[in-house]
Scaffold this active site. Structure first.
Site, PDB file in Angstrom:
ATOM      1  N   GLU A 163       0.797  -1.233   0.000  1.00 35.85           N
ATOM      2  CA  GLU A 163       0.000   0.000   0.000  1.00 35.85           C
ATOM      3  C   GLU A 163       0.828   1.281   0.000  1.00 35.85           C
ATOM      4  O   GLU A 163       0.772   2.062   0.957  1.00 35.85           O
ATOM      5  CB  GLU A 163      -0.963   0.006   1.202  1.00 35.85           C
ATOM      6  CG  GLU A 163      -1.889  -1.191   1.247  1.00 35.85           C
ATOM      7  CD  GLU A 163      -2.895  -1.117   2.400  1.00 35.85           C
ATOM      8  OE1 GLU A 163      -2.826  -0.173   3.192  1.00 35.85           O
ATOM      9  OE2 GLU A 163      -3.752  -2.010   2.486  1.00 35.85           O
ATOM     10  N   GLU A 359      -5.348  -8.632   0.847  1.00 36.75           N
ATOM     11  CA  GLU A 359      -6.041  -8.264   2.092  1.00 36.75           C
ATOM     12  C   GLU A 359      -7.498  -7.957   1.794  1.00 36.75           C
ATOM     13  O   GLU A 359      -7.805  -7.281   0.801  1.00 36.75           O
ATOM     14  CB  GLU A 359      -5.462  -6.985   2.730  1.00 36.75           C
ATOM     15  CG  GLU A 359      -4.139  -7.137   3.401  1.00 36.75           C
ATOM     16  CD  GLU A 359      -3.661  -5.832   4.039  1.00 36.75           C
ATOM     17  OE1 GLU A 359      -4.499  -4.990   4.435  1.00 36.75           O
ATOM     18  OE2 GLU A 359      -2.445  -5.655   4.123  1.00 36.75           O
TER      19      GLU A 359
HETATM   20  O1  IFM Z   1      -4.244  -3.027   9.206  1.00 39.83           O
HETATM   21  C1  IFM Z   1      -4.168  -2.529   7.918  1.00 39.83           C
HETATM   22  C2  IFM Z   1      -3.008  -3.142   7.166  1.00 39.83           C
HETATM   23  O2  IFM Z   1      -1.802  -2.929   7.814  1.00 39.83           O
HETATM   24  C3  IFM Z   1      -2.904  -2.562   5.782  1.00 39.83           C
HETATM   25  N1  IFM Z   1      -4.166  -2.620   5.106  1.00 39.83           N
HETATM   26  C4  IFM Z   1      -5.337  -2.176   5.787  1.00 39.83           C
HETATM   27  C5  IFM Z   1      -5.441  -2.829   7.150  1.00 39.83           C
HETATM   28  C6  IFM Z   1      -6.693  -2.334   7.878  1.00 39.83           C
HETATM   29  O3  IFM Z   1      -6.632  -0.965   8.063  1.00 39.83           O
END
Ligand code: IFM
Length: 454
Positions: A163, A359
């Protein structure tokens, strides 16, 4: 509703969010140590000092995954464990920890997916400008070289960055994440140097050949479809600007080898982009093997010229939460159809490469009931709906190869500290006891049947 036979079912975590042990075995300080210890930066003053103590409870967490039939684990390597000062020779004890982790996964037939950078930048590098400095991109490639050299024989999936939008805009643009700068021009420089670091790291890994035989190299972006809140030209333009900042600023250089002109034009009063040097875009667009996608929400936006703390203020826009939409404990709208939309767009406009959802998940106000059970039906509904949405995109031609639930464990949710629980396993922080939630059993069932009921 079945998924392909070799579909990779996983869970994900990140080093600073779960490991703890911040002063052990030679680890150096990271920007999140500094930031979380500064007053007022993280909810209730929480820090990652102990987190889920996974550094000491590794076997227990690996066993948990095995118990639930998890097929892959996405974890990140803490750069300051490997190079405490962000440069120089490797700290062998740091490498040994990740070797143990990877071996423990293999012993349980769990596929490792390794992220090189999930936000724990060595503080020493931040002191020299962090991601606003080109030096950090170069140091990142050297660090990558060390980790790849040590683990490429036993880790197949490599992700350079997690990210980069969050690192650049939340860390350097609006300062709600470490290192806490509030400057649009810094955010833009950070975005470029993160992307350059990705490209240099890719080149470094490619130059090593393919020690594992079938190593797959990629990057993870958090992406969100963006749409206007009203049927007005001003809001359509605002949606285009937000899409530019949040999605295209990262997708275009990586997958097309150029920055989107409208984004450069929009930010021309904030930066002359002189940090972009000849040849950088060729490096950034060096071919990847897969794209990692983190999906949490869509953005509905409207024009707003007011200068606010909002992350989209620099795009002259703000987010509007649609009426009646369900929200998670983060306040994020639950819109699984946005995942189908996003994946189809990627396929149509950007790439036919394999995609992994690295994710997806939700924070809820989970609690253990008097019997000690954590019943999270709402999370099951969330995950189920997103898997159906992903399946629909696959039916539309998207080459989706895997799905990683965020997260294996409740953990340190950055500026929200421990107040937001994303895990399929509950962590009772005072005792560090792990309590699988109902969703963990449901996910085990999904993996076992390789699909969803009905
Ligand atoms: O916890 C975070 C993660 O570190 C990166 N993506 C989003 C998740 C939720 O906010």
């Amino acid at each position: 509703m079945n998924f392909p036979e070799d579909f990779l079912w996983g869970t994900a975590t990140a080093s600073y969010q779960v490991e703890g042990a911040v002063n052990e075995d030679g680890r150096g300080p990271a920007i999140w140590d500094t930031f979380s210890h500064a007053p007022g930066k993280v909810y209730r003053g929480d820090t990652g000092d102990l987190a889920c103590d996974q550094y000491h409870r590794l076997e227990e967490d690996l066993d948990l995954m095995a118990e639930f039939g998890i097929r892959a684990y996405r974890f990140s390597v803490a750069w300051p464990r490997i190079q405490p000062e962000g440069s120089g020779p490797a700290n062998q004890r740091g490498l040994d920890y990740y070797r143990r982790l990877v071996e423990g996964l293999h012993e349980r037939w769990i596929e490792p997916m390794l992220t090189l950078y999930h936000w724990d930048l060595p503080q020493a590098l931040e002191d020299r400008g962090g991601w606003t400095s080109r030096e950090t991109s170069e140091r990142f490639a050297e660090y990558t070289d060390i980790v790849y050299d040590s683990l490429a024989d036993s880790v197949r999936f490599w992700i350079t960055l997690n990210e980069p939008w969050v690192s650049s805009w939340l860390g350097y643009g609006v300062g709600v994440h470490a290192p806490g700068h509030r400057s649009t021009s810094k955010a833009l420089a950070a975005a470029h140097h993160l992307l350059l670091g990705h490209g240099l790291a890719m080149q470094e890994m490619r130059s090593r050949g393919n020690p594992g035989g079938d190593n797959q190299l990629g990057i993870t972006l958090n992406l969100s479809p963006v749409r206007p809140s009203r049927d007005r030209e001003a809001d359509r333009e605002a949606a285009r600007r937000v899409d530019g900042q949040a999605n295209r600023l990262y997708l275009d250089p990586i997958l097309r080898g150029s920055y989107p002109q409208d984004v450069l034009d929009h930010y021309s009063s904030k930066s002359d982009f002189s940090f972009v040097r000849d040849g950088d875009l060729e490096i950034i667009s060096v071919p990847i093997d897969f794209l990692g996608v983190n999906y949490y929400m869509r953005h509905m936006v409207r024009e707003d010229a007011a200068e606010t703390d909002d992350v989209f203020s620099s795009a002259r826009a703000r987010v509007v939460i649609p009426h009646g939409v369900q929200k998670t404990a983060m306040g994020w709208p639950t819109e699984p159809e946005g995942l189908t939309e996003l994946l189809l767009r990627l396929d149509r406009e950007y790439t036919k490469l394999p995609i992994y959802i690295t994710e997806n998940g939700c924070a809820l106000n989970d609690y253990a009931d008097p019997e000690g059970c954590v019943n999270d039906e709402e999370r099951i509904a969330y995950l189920d709906a997103h898997l159906r949405a992903a399946h629909e995109a696959m039916a539309g031609g998207v080459d989706l190869r895997g799905y990683f639930a965020w997260s294996l464990l409740d953990n340190f949710e950055w500026a929200e500290g421990y107040s937001k629980r994303f895990g399929i396993v509950y962590v009772d922080y005072p005792t560090q006891r792990r309590v699988p939630k109902t969703s963990a059993r449901w996910y085990a069932d999904v993996i076992g049947r390789n699909g969803l009921k009905g």
